[in-house]
Design a protein around this motif. Structure first.
Motif, PDB file in Angstrom:
ATOM      1  N   ILE A  74       0.857  -1.300   0.033  1.00 33.39           N
ATOM      2  CA  ILE A  74       0.050   0.011   0.026  1.00 33.39           C
ATOM      3  C   ILE A  74       1.042   1.224  -0.077  1.00 33.39           C
ATOM      4  CG2 ILE A  74      -1.672   1.406   1.286  1.00 33.39           C
ATOM      5  CD1 ILE A  74      -2.886  -1.357   2.386  1.00 33.39           C
ATOM      6  N   ARG A  77       2.493   1.545  -3.429  1.00 33.00           N
ATOM      7  CA  ARG A  77       1.467   2.292  -4.144  1.00 33.00           C
ATOM      8  C   ARG A  77       0.989   3.674  -4.036  1.00 33.00           C
ATOM      9  NH1 ARG A  77       0.370   1.438  -9.719  1.00 33.00           N
ATOM     10  NH2 ARG A  77      -1.985   1.583  -9.931  1.00 33.00           N
ATOM     11  N   ALA A  78       0.832   3.955  -2.761  1.00 38.32           N
ATOM     12  CA  ALA A  78       0.517   5.245  -2.632  1.00 38.32           C
ATOM     13  C   ALA A  78       1.568   6.302  -3.067  1.00 38.32           C
ATOM     14  CB  ALA A  78       0.038   5.381  -0.936  1.00 38.32           C
ATOM     15  N   TYR A  79       2.795   5.984  -2.600  1.00 37.98           N
ATOM     16  CA  TYR A  79       3.843   6.948  -3.234  1.00 37.98           C
ATOM     17  C   TYR A  79       3.870   7.149  -4.610  1.00 37.98           C
ATOM     18  CZ  TYR A  79       8.703   8.727  -3.729  1.00 37.98           C
ATOM     19  OH  TYR A  79       9.732   9.362  -4.071  1.00 37.98           O
ATOM     20  N   ILE A  82       0.293   9.074  -5.556  1.00 37.62           N
ATOM     21  CA  ILE A  82       0.429  10.561  -5.283  1.00 37.62           C
ATOM     22  C   ILE A  82       1.044  11.518  -6.019  1.00 37.62           C
ATOM     23  CG2 ILE A  82       1.196  12.119  -3.429  1.00 37.62           C
ATOM     24  CD1 ILE A  82       0.379   9.973  -1.361  1.00 37.62           C
ATOM     25  N   TRP A  85      -0.693  11.900  -9.889  1.00 43.50           N
ATOM     26  CA  TRP A  85      -2.034  11.974  -9.483  1.00 43.50           C
ATOM     27  C   TRP A  85      -2.931  12.621 -10.838  1.00 43.50           C
ATOM     28  CZ3 TRP A  85      -5.686  10.216  -6.944  1.00 43.50           C
ATOM     29  CH2 TRP A  85      -6.839  10.783  -6.714  1.00 43.50           C
ATOM     30  N   ILE A  95      -6.132   2.852  -9.586  1.00 42.65           N
ATOM     31  CA  ILE A  95      -5.255   3.002  -8.535  1.00 42.65           C
ATOM     32  C   ILE A  95      -4.906   1.619  -7.805  1.00 42.65           C
ATOM     33  CG2 ILE A  95      -5.269   3.933  -6.123  1.00 42.65           C
ATOM     34  CD1 ILE A  95      -6.831   6.316  -6.916  1.00 42.65           C
TER      35      ILE A  95
END
Length: 303
Positions: A74, A77-79, A82, A85, A95
């Motif tokens: 997570i 993936r978030a990095y 973000i 975007w 996502i």
């Protein structure tokens, strides 16, 4: 016609068919995911061996791995999302689609460290010693994980004619709908012609930055392996890992055409992170070593 070959012309290496997945029951399982999973398991093996050497309970690291895997994915993936975007804000369902790549290792490492700090507190373990133990495991996982980028034909740099130059057929990117990655990176201006079975085809010829990072991490791993018995304080191997990885990644990131950038500044976010991590780790190491020297100058006892 399929365009599945990858070439290293100056090394005389031609891989005629490099697939991206295997089919199990008609369902494609991406090599990217298989390699990431294998990296976790091999990293666990390394951590458990080091735990035995330092008198820790090896089973603690299996428990930690179970707790860490999902948050690390997570975080990675978030990095990536973000700082990408502009694309994901209009493609929200993508996502959760990580089968084709899109994991930022910096975010994954940050999440793994955060989980370890919480885990160590709950299980009443020495967090700094666990972080040292995990340093080599993280490097092994990263070295293996970069080969997932190879199968996905991603994480490469701009044009080069250097000894490790890698060639990928332009047709591959046309077939997979990724041509915009090539045009956006300016690689269409540096296409090379390759004779394939009597037919001349256009290829991109690029820095295999995934390979550069893998080789650099092997060197960092060797340094930590040789130094581990001489450390002065718990947490020192983590500092070496962060400094070594950060230094190499800073320069390698400068070659990549898929940099995650801070808005429209043109500044690569990973390079900024690497500078901060390197500086913080260096300062920590200097301060801690001075304290260790003042306390007697001998390495902490290891089993």
């Amino acid at each position: 016609m399929e365009y599945m070959d990858i070439r290293f012309p100056h090394l005389g290496i031609v891989l005629d068919h490099v697939g991206r997945y295997i089919s199990i029951g008609g369902f494609p399982v991406m090599f990217y995911g298989i390699i990431i999973a294998a990296g976790f398991l091999v990293g666990l093996f390394v951590a458990q061996r080091e735990a035995k050497r330092t008198g820790q309970d090896p089973e603690i690291y299996l428990d930690y791995l179970i707790c860490m895997v999902i948050p690390a994915i997570i975080g990675a993936r978030a990095y990536y999302v973000i700082f990408s975007w502009d694309y994901y804000k209009d493609n929200l369902l993508d996502i959760i689609n990580i089968r084709h790549g899109g994991l930022g290792i910096v975010g994954g490492v940050a999440a793994a460290i955060l989980v370890l700090l919480i885990f160590a507190k709950v299980r009443k373990q020495k967090a700094a010693l666990m972080l040292d133990t995990m340093s080599m495991a993280l490097l092994v996982g990263q070295i293996m994980g970069r080969w997932g980028n190879f199968f996905n034909r991603e994480a490469f740099g701009g044009y080069t004619d250097g000894p490790l130059a890698m060639q990928i057929p332009l047709g591959y990117f046309e077939q997979t709908g990724r041509l915009s990655e090539i045009t956006g990176a300016g690689l269409m201006d540096h296409l090379v012609s390759v004779d394939v079975g009597g037919q001349t085809l256009p290829y991109i010829q690029v820095h295999p930055t995934f390979l550069y990072e893998g080789l650099w991490n092997c060197l960092v791993l060797l340094v930590i392996f040789l130094y581990r018995k001489h450390k002065k304080f718990d947490g020192e191997l983590l500092c070496l890992y962060l400094m070594g990885y950060g230094l190499g990644r800073f320069f390698i990131e400068g070659l990549r055409v898929d940099q995650l950038q801070i808005g429209d500044t043109g500044i690569a976010v990973t390079q900024v992170v690497c500078v901060c991590v390197f500086a913080g780790s260096l300062i920590t190491m200097i301060v801690k070593r001075r304290k260790a020297a003042a306390a007697g100058g001998t390495p902490e006892k290891q089993c």
